[in-house]
Design a protein around this motif. Structure first.
Motif, PDB file in Angstrom:
ATOM      1  N   ARG A   8       0.258  -0.984   0.225  1.00 24.28           N
ATOM      2  CA  ARG A   8       0.012  -0.444  -0.399  1.00 24.28           C
ATOM      3  C   ARG A   8       1.131   1.201   0.180  1.00 24.28           C
ATOM      4  O   ARG A   8       0.161   2.241  -0.204  1.00 24.28           O
ATOM      5  CB  ARG A   8      -0.964   0.126   1.231  1.00 24.28           C
ATOM      6  CG  ARG A   8      -1.718  -1.556   1.218  1.00 24.28           C
ATOM      7  CD  ARG A   8      -2.733  -1.049   2.797  1.00 24.28           C
ATOM      8  NE  ARG A   8      -3.864   0.715   3.126  1.00 24.28           N
ATOM      9  CZ  ARG A   8      -4.002   0.792   3.819  1.00 24.28           C
ATOM     10  NH1 ARG A   8      -3.315   0.040   5.410  1.00 24.28           N
ATOM     11  NH2 ARG A   8      -4.525   1.508   4.041  1.00 24.28           N
ATOM     12  N   ASP A  53      -4.257   7.337   6.205  1.00 20.94           N
ATOM     13  CA  ASP A  53      -3.679   6.173   4.104  1.00 20.94           C
ATOM     14  C   ASP A  53      -2.477   6.052   4.278  1.00 20.94           C
ATOM     15  O   ASP A  53      -1.871   6.639   4.843  1.00 20.94           O
ATOM     16  CB  ASP A  53      -4.495   7.298   3.877  1.00 20.94           C
ATOM     17  CG  ASP A  53      -3.162   8.455   3.323  1.00 20.94           C
ATOM     18  OD1 ASP A  53      -3.917   9.640   3.278  1.00 20.94           O
ATOM     19  OD2 ASP A  53      -1.642   8.739   3.353  1.00 20.94           O
ATOM     20  N   PRO A  54      -1.727   5.312   3.475  1.00 17.55           N
ATOM     21  CA  PRO A  54      -0.260   4.618   3.088  1.00 17.55           C
ATOM     22  C   PRO A  54       0.959   5.622   3.353  1.00 17.55           C
ATOM     23  O   PRO A  54       1.766   5.813   3.650  1.00 17.55           O
ATOM     24  CB  PRO A  54      -0.364   4.106   2.374  1.00 17.55           C
ATOM     25  CG  PRO A  54      -2.456   3.683   2.453  1.00 17.55           C
ATOM     26  CD  PRO A  54      -2.789   4.315   2.187  1.00 17.55           C
TER      27      PRO A  54
END
Length: 268
Positions: A8, A53-54
Motif C-alpha cells: 500500500r 492513509d498509506p
C-alpha cells in the motif's frame, strides 16, 4: 502486516525519495533515510500507522527516523557518497529543520497543514507559523542568476515570471541542449531549471551534464513523469518539480536548491 503496509505504501515511494532528497540536499543522504524507513517497516510492521492513509503512514515513519537521527553540524552522515551534507550542516543554523520540513511538505508534497501537523507532531497553527518562518528566510536568501532550459514558451514564461518575482535574475531561456550550454558559457548561472525533453528531441539531462562538466551549479529538473527519475537505482536528480506545477512548489524548490548551494547530480 508487512504484506499489507508495504504494497500500500509502495506507489508513494518515489515521492518520498523526492522529499528526502530535497530535505537533505543529496540523493545519497536522502535515499539512505528512505532505505532506513523501508527497513523499519519490514522489521516492525506492527508500528506502521494504521489509522491514516498509506502515504501519511509512510511519511510519518520517515519523520520518526529523521527526527531521531539528531544530525549535528559537522557530523558525517552514514554512507555518504558526496560532499553536499557538509555544506548542509554548515547552513542548518540559518533556518530550523522543522520550518524547512513544513515548507517542503506543504509546497513540494502538497500536504495540508493538518496532515503536516500529524507528520511532525505539531498543531496546524504551528505549521502555518513554520511555513511563514521558512518563507521569510527565502526573502533573505542571496539572489541568483538563473538559466531556464524549457522548450514550451508558455511554461518558460511562467517559470521566468516566478524566478523574477523571487528577486532572481534570468540570464537566458534555452530550448535545446546546445543552446543551453552556449548560454551557460556566455553567462555562468547560479542556478539551472531544466526540462527533461527539449525542442529538438535533445535531453535536458544531457544539457545539464554538459554544464556541470564546466560549472558547479545547483540544478532543478522539471518533468511530467517524476517516477522515472526517482527509482533510487542510479545517480538521479536531487531537486525535482512535477508538471503541472504550482508557483509555491517552484518557489520552495528554488529556495532549497540555493540553500545547499552545490551542484546536483543528474540522471544518467
Amino acid at each position: 502486516m508487512t504484506h499489507v503496509a508495504w504494497p500500500r505504501s509502495r506507489p508513494h515511494l518515489p515521492f518520498l525519495r523526492r522529499y528526502a532528497r530535497a530535505l537533505t540536499g543529496s540523493q545519497a543522504h536522502g535515499d539512505n533515510f528512505v532505505r532506513a524507513t523501508l527497513e523499519t517497516i519490514v522489521a516492525s510492521p506492527e508500528s506502521f500507522p494504521r489509522e491514516v492513509d498509506p502515504r501519511l503512514g509512510l511519511y510519518r515513519t520517515f519523520h520518526a527516523i529523521w527526527s531521531s537521527a539528531n544530525i549535528e553540524e559537522g557530523d558525517e552522515p552514514t554512507n555518504s557518497i558526496d560532499g553536499n551534507e557538509g555544506i548542509a550542516h554548515a547552513r542548518l543554523s540559518r533556518i530550523t529543520p522543522l520550518s524547512r520540513q513544513a515548507l517542503l511538505l506543504t509546497s513540494l508534497e502538497g500536504f495540508s497543514n493538518e496532515d503536516v501537523a500529524y507528520l511532525i507532531d505539531a498543531s496546524p497553527e504551528d505549521v502555518e507559523s513554520l511555513v511563514a518562518e521558512a518563507l521569510a528566510e527565502i526573502e533573505r536568501q542571496t539572489h541568483a542568476d538563473v538559466l531556464i532550459i524549457e522548450d514550451e514558451p508558455i511554461i518558460a514564461m511562467d517559470i521566468e515570471t516566478i524566478v523574477r518575482d523571487l528577486g532572481h535574475n534570468v540570464t537566458g531561456v534555452a530550448v535545446t541542449r546546445d543552446e543551453a550550454v552556449a548560454q551557460a558559457r556566455k553567462a555562468p548561472p547560479g542556478l539551472v531549471l531544466a526540462d527533461i525533453q527539449l525542442a529538438d528531441d535533445s535531453s535536458g539531462i544531457d544539457a545539464v551534464k554538459d554544464i556541470l562538466a564546466e560549472f558547479s551549479v545547483p540544478v532543478i529538473f522539471i518533468t511530467a513523469f517524476p517516477e522515472r527519475l526517482l527509482t533510487g537505482s542510479r545517480p538521479e536528480p536531487t531537486f525535482l518539480i512535477t508538471k503541472p506545477f504550482q508557483r509555491a512548489t517552484v518557489k520552495a524548490a528554488i529556495s532549497q536548491a540555493l540553500f545547499f548551494d552545490t551542484a546536483t547530480v543528474p540522471a544518467g
